[in-house]
Design a protein around this motif. Structure first.
Motif, PDB file in Angstrom:
ATOM      1  N   ALA A  47      46.610 -91.447  13.346  1.00  0.00           N
ATOM      2  CA  ALA A  47      46.711 -90.992  14.736  1.00  0.00           C
ATOM      3  C   ALA A  47      47.408 -92.002  15.626  1.00  0.00           C
ATOM      4  CB  ALA A  47      45.313 -90.704  15.283  1.00  0.00           C
ATOM      5  N   MET A  48      47.934 -91.505  16.741  1.00  0.00           N
ATOM      6  CA  MET A  48      48.632 -92.307  17.752  1.00  0.00           C
ATOM      7  C   MET A  48      49.929 -92.876  17.170  1.00  0.00           C
ATOM      8  SD  MET A  48      47.845 -92.947  20.995  1.00  0.00           S
ATOM      9  CE  MET A  48      46.096 -93.261  21.278  1.00  0.00           C
ATOM     10  N   LEU A  49      50.810 -91.984  16.751  1.00  0.00           N
ATOM     11  CA  LEU A  49      52.037 -92.399  16.064  1.00  0.00           C
ATOM     12  C   LEU A  49      53.211 -92.518  17.025  1.00  0.00           C
ATOM     13  CD1 LEU A  49      51.868 -90.184  12.849  1.00  0.00           C
ATOM     14  CD2 LEU A  49      50.952 -92.486  13.222  1.00  0.00           C
ATOM     15  N   THR A  50      54.074 -93.496  16.739  1.00  0.00           N
ATOM     16  CA  THR A  50      55.338 -93.656  17.440  1.00  0.00           C
ATOM     17  C   THR A  50      56.444 -93.025  16.594  1.00  0.00           C
ATOM     18  OG1 THR A  50      55.768 -95.760  16.333  1.00  0.00           O
ATOM     19  CG2 THR A  50      54.544 -95.827  18.426  1.00  0.00           C
ATOM     20  N   PRO A  51      57.604 -92.711  17.176  1.00  0.00           N
ATOM     21  CA  PRO A  51      58.711 -92.166  16.381  1.00  0.00           C
ATOM     22  C   PRO A  51      59.094 -93.068  15.206  1.00  0.00           C
ATOM     23  CG  PRO A  51      59.150 -91.842  18.712  1.00  0.00           C
ATOM     24  CD  PRO A  51      57.913 -92.703  18.628  1.00  0.00           C
ATOM     25  N   ASP A  52      59.036 -94.381  15.402  1.00  0.00           N
ATOM     26  CA  ASP A  52      59.377 -95.303  14.321  1.00  0.00           C
ATOM     27  C   ASP A  52      58.383 -95.196  13.161  1.00  0.00           C
ATOM     28  OD1 ASP A  52      60.786 -97.698  13.147  1.00  0.00           O
ATOM     29  OD2 ASP A  52      58.788 -98.574  13.423  1.00  0.00           O
ATOM     30  N   LEU A  53      57.102 -95.053  13.474  1.00  0.00           N
ATOM     31  CA  LEU A  53      56.093 -94.906  12.429  1.00  0.00           C
ATOM     32  C   LEU A  53      56.294 -93.606  11.660  1.00  0.00           C
ATOM     33  CD1 LEU A  53      52.783 -96.218  14.039  1.00  0.00           C
ATOM     34  CD2 LEU A  53      53.850 -97.040  11.927  1.00  0.00           C
ATOM     35  N   ILE A  54      56.603 -92.541  12.375  1.00  0.00           N
ATOM     36  CA  ILE A  54      56.848 -91.258  11.710  1.00  0.00           C
ATOM     37  C   ILE A  54      58.024 -91.377  10.757  1.00  0.00           C
ATOM     38  CG2 ILE A  54      57.614 -88.875  12.108  1.00  0.00           C
ATOM     39  CD1 ILE A  54      55.914 -88.897  14.671  1.00  0.00           C
ATOM     40  N   LYS A  55      59.074 -92.062  11.169  1.00  0.00           N
ATOM     41  CA  LYS A  55      60.257 -92.265  10.319  1.00  0.00           C
ATOM     42  C   LYS A  55      59.885 -93.048   9.055  1.00  0.00           C
ATOM     43  CE  LYS A  55      65.025 -94.041  10.625  1.00  0.00           C
ATOM     44  NZ  LYS A  55      64.996 -95.155   9.678  1.00  0.00           N
ATOM     45  N   ARG A  56      59.094 -94.095   9.217  1.00  0.00           N
ATOM     46  CA  ARG A  56      58.707 -94.910   8.056  1.00  0.00           C
ATOM     47  C   ARG A  56      57.780 -94.139   7.119  1.00  0.00           C
ATOM     48  NH1 ARG A  56      56.217-100.325   9.983  1.00  0.00           N
ATOM     49  NH2 ARG A  56      56.425-100.825   7.756  1.00  0.00           N
ATOM     50  N   ILE A  57      56.865 -93.363   7.665  1.00  0.00           N
ATOM     51  CA  ILE A  57      55.962 -92.546   6.848  1.00  0.00           C
ATOM     52  C   ILE A  57      56.754 -91.563   6.005  1.00  0.00           C
ATOM     53  CG2 ILE A  57      54.263 -90.675   7.040  1.00  0.00           C
ATOM     54  CD1 ILE A  57      53.055 -92.310   9.417  1.00  0.00           C
ATOM     55  N   LYS A  58      57.762 -90.952   6.605  1.00  0.00           N
ATOM     56  CA  LYS A  58      58.638 -90.031   5.875  1.00  0.00           C
ATOM     57  C   LYS A  58      59.380 -90.754   4.750  1.00  0.00           C
ATOM     58  CE  LYS A  58      61.570 -86.658   4.949  1.00  0.00           C
ATOM     59  NZ  LYS A  58      61.194 -85.509   4.093  1.00  0.00           N
ATOM     60  N   GLU A  59      60.000 -91.872   5.067  1.00  0.00           N
ATOM     61  CA  GLU A  59      60.800 -92.601   4.085  1.00  0.00           C
ATOM     62  C   GLU A  59      59.969 -93.095   2.902  1.00  0.00           C
ATOM     63  OE1 GLU A  59      62.498 -95.626   6.519  1.00  0.00           O
ATOM     64  OE2 GLU A  59      64.163 -94.360   7.229  1.00  0.00           O
ATOM     65  N   LEU A  60      58.711 -93.448   3.150  1.00  0.00           N
ATOM     66  CA  LEU A  60      57.859 -94.002   2.103  1.00  0.00           C
ATOM     67  C   LEU A  60      57.071 -92.933   1.353  1.00  0.00           C
ATOM     68  CD1 LEU A  60      56.533 -97.037   4.159  1.00  0.00           C
ATOM     69  CD2 LEU A  60      58.054 -97.171   2.163  1.00  0.00           C
ATOM     70  N   GLY A  61      57.133 -91.691   1.812  1.00  0.00           N
ATOM     71  CA  GLY A  61      56.406 -90.621   1.138  1.00  0.00           C
ATOM     72  C   GLY A  61      54.905 -90.694   1.335  1.00  0.00           C
ATOM     73  N   ILE A  62      54.476 -91.271   2.444  1.00  0.00           N
ATOM     74  CA  ILE A  62      53.051 -91.369   2.755  1.00  0.00           C
ATOM     75  C   ILE A  62      52.570 -90.027   3.317  1.00  0.00           C
ATOM     76  CG2 ILE A  62      51.348 -92.521   4.224  1.00  0.00           C
ATOM     77  CD1 ILE A  62      53.201 -95.003   4.129  1.00  0.00           C
ATOM     78  N   VAL A  63      51.335 -89.660   2.999  1.00  0.00           N
ATOM     79  CA  VAL A  63      50.792 -88.370   3.432  1.00  0.00           C
ATOM     80  C   VAL A  63      49.778 -88.570   4.558  1.00  0.00           C
ATOM     81  CG1 VAL A  63      49.675 -86.241   2.715  1.00  0.00           C
ATOM     82  CG2 VAL A  63      51.030 -87.562   1.051  1.00  0.00           C
ATOM     83  N   PRO A  64      50.027 -88.030   5.754  1.00  0.00           N
ATOM     84  CA  PRO A  64      49.035 -88.099   6.833  1.00  0.00           C
ATOM     85  C   PRO A  64      47.980 -87.008   6.665  1.00  0.00           C
ATOM     86  CG  PRO A  64      51.078 -87.136   7.638  1.00  0.00           C
ATOM     87  CD  PRO A  64      51.290 -87.429   6.191  1.00  0.00           C
ATOM     88  N   VAL A  65      46.714 -87.396   6.759  1.00  0.00           N
ATOM     89  CA  VAL A  65      45.602 -86.447   6.660  1.00  0.00           C
ATOM     90  C   VAL A  65      44.950 -86.363   8.037  1.00  0.00           C
ATOM     91  CG1 VAL A  65      43.466 -85.850   5.476  1.00  0.00           C
ATOM     92  CG2 VAL A  65      45.283 -87.053   4.231  1.00  0.00           C
ATOM     93  N   ALA A  66      45.164 -85.254   8.710  1.00  0.00           N
ATOM     94  CA  ALA A  66      44.790 -85.127  10.122  1.00  0.00           C
ATOM     95  C   ALA A  66      43.511 -84.324  10.307  1.00  0.00           C
ATOM     96  CB  ALA A  66      45.926 -84.466  10.896  1.00  0.00           C
ATOM     97  N   GLN A  67      42.835 -84.588  11.414  1.00  0.00           N
ATOM     98  CA  GLN A  67      41.644 -83.846  11.827  1.00  0.00           C
ATOM     99  C   GLN A  67      41.851 -83.378  13.270  1.00  0.00           C
ATOM    100  OE1 GLN A  67      41.423 -87.158  10.761  1.00  0.00           O
ATOM    101  NE2 GLN A  67      41.194 -86.519   8.640  1.00  0.00           N
ATOM    102  N   PRO A  68      42.581 -82.290  13.473  1.00  0.00           N
ATOM    103  CA  PRO A  68      42.836 -81.823  14.846  1.00  0.00           C
ATOM    104  C   PRO A  68      41.556 -81.615  15.654  1.00  0.00           C
ATOM    105  CG  PRO A  68      44.218 -80.640  13.273  1.00  0.00           C
ATOM    106  CD  PRO A  68      43.253 -81.451  12.463  1.00  0.00           C
ATOM    107  N   ILE A  69      40.463 -81.343  14.956  1.00  0.00           N
ATOM    108  CA  ILE A  69      39.200 -81.062  15.636  1.00  0.00           C
ATOM    109  C   ILE A  69      38.722 -82.236  16.482  1.00  0.00           C
ATOM    110  CG2 ILE A  69      37.573 -81.859  13.855  1.00  0.00           C
ATOM    111  CD1 ILE A  69      36.171 -79.070  14.264  1.00  0.00           C
ATOM    112  N   PHE A  70      39.195 -83.467  16.186  1.00  0.00           N
ATOM    113  CA  PHE A  70      38.880 -84.615  17.035  1.00  0.00           C
ATOM    114  C   PHE A  70      39.292 -84.345  18.477  1.00  0.00           C
ATOM    115  CE2 PHE A  70      38.524 -88.643  14.210  1.00  0.00           C
ATOM    116  CZ  PHE A  70      37.699 -87.966  13.314  1.00  0.00           C
ATOM    117  N   LEU A  71      40.411 -83.648  18.651  1.00  0.00           N
ATOM    118  CA  LEU A  71      40.929 -83.378  19.988  1.00  0.00           C
ATOM    119  C   LEU A  71      39.997 -82.459  20.760  1.00  0.00           C
ATOM    120  CD1 LEU A  71      44.667 -82.771  19.012  1.00  0.00           C
ATOM    121  CD2 LEU A  71      43.593 -84.920  19.727  1.00  0.00           C
ATOM    122  N   TYR A  72      39.303 -81.590  20.043  1.00  0.00           N
ATOM    123  CA  TYR A  72      38.355 -80.666  20.668  1.00  0.00           C
ATOM    124  C   TYR A  72      37.107 -81.405  21.124  1.00  0.00           C
ATOM    125  CZ  TYR A  72      35.268 -76.572  21.119  1.00  0.00           C
ATOM    126  OH  TYR A  72      34.399 -75.611  21.583  1.00  0.00           O
TER     127      TYR A  72
END
Length: 208
Positions: A47-72
């Motif tokens: 959580a709390m990602l910057t565009p640079d982090l998203i780019k690196r996550i994509k390049e490295l093949g890392i999988v984000p596991v999200a819990q949208p319900i936290f927002l609720y």
């Protein structure tokens, strides 16, 4: 490094851009030193990602596991403490999907509610318990939310050949809902309930 070299799938919990950066740095060091195809290393929350982090996550093949319900459950506090703009970078599913990253959904129960339908509702609507919008640009379509909590959840555990979708040869893990989910108004997804649950073809639950 030792776990990656040994062939394990790595996971770590990280919330906040600094925390996620630390995990990405560690995974990047291991992956680049010892390249391995289809490692499916994952970051819970991510959580709390910057565009640079998203780019690196994509390049490295890392999988984000999200819990949208936290927002609720916690979203009103996020808005109060971080502001809507920064708070909108929490669980940024749409930004990740637009970058071509497979996003996985989970509940993180018992930290928060276990109901996957409420979780999908929040992924689609991005509303807190009081109805405040948080990161509206990261609202996703219902089919994307369904996939997060079905096939993608099976895939991240290397179980996609056994479960996660309705196909011949897979486990018959099936629910029957009170109404067709794709026909429900977006703001009513959370009101849909489970009438029956089947695990491997055996009916284990019927709503009274």
């Amino acid at each position: 490094m030792r776990a990656h070299v040994a062939g394990y799938q790595m996971t770590a919990h990280a919330v906040g851009d600094r925390g996620v950066t630390l995990v990405v740095n560690a995974l990047e060091k291991a992956i680049k030193a010892h390249p391995r195809a289809d490692h499916r290393h994952r970051i819970e929350h991510c959580a709390m990602l910057t565009p640079d982090l998203i780019k690196r996550i994509k390049e490295l093949g890392i999988v984000p596991v999200a819990q949208p319900i936290f927002l609720y459950e916690f979203g009103d506090g996020y808005i109060r403490n971080y502001g809507e703009d920064r708070g909108g970078n929490l669980m940024p599913s749409k930004d990740l999907m637009d970058a071509g990253i497979r996003v996985v959904g989970s509940s993180d129960c018992p930290v928060t509610f276990s109901n996957p339908l409420l979780n999908m509702h929040v992924a689609v609507n991005r509303e807190t318990q009081t109805g405040q919008l948080i990161g509206a640009r990261n609202r996703i379509e219902l089919m994307d939310a369904i996939r997060m909590f079905t096939y993608n959840s099976a895939w991240v555990s290397f179980d996609e050949k056994k479960r996660g979708s309705l196909e011949v040869g897979k486990l018959a893990d099936v629910i029957v809902l009170s109404e067709p989910l794709l026909d429900v108004a977006k703001d009513k997804i959370k009101d849909v309930v489970v009438d029956m649950t089947f695990i491997d073809g055996e009916k284990l639950y019927t709503r009274k």
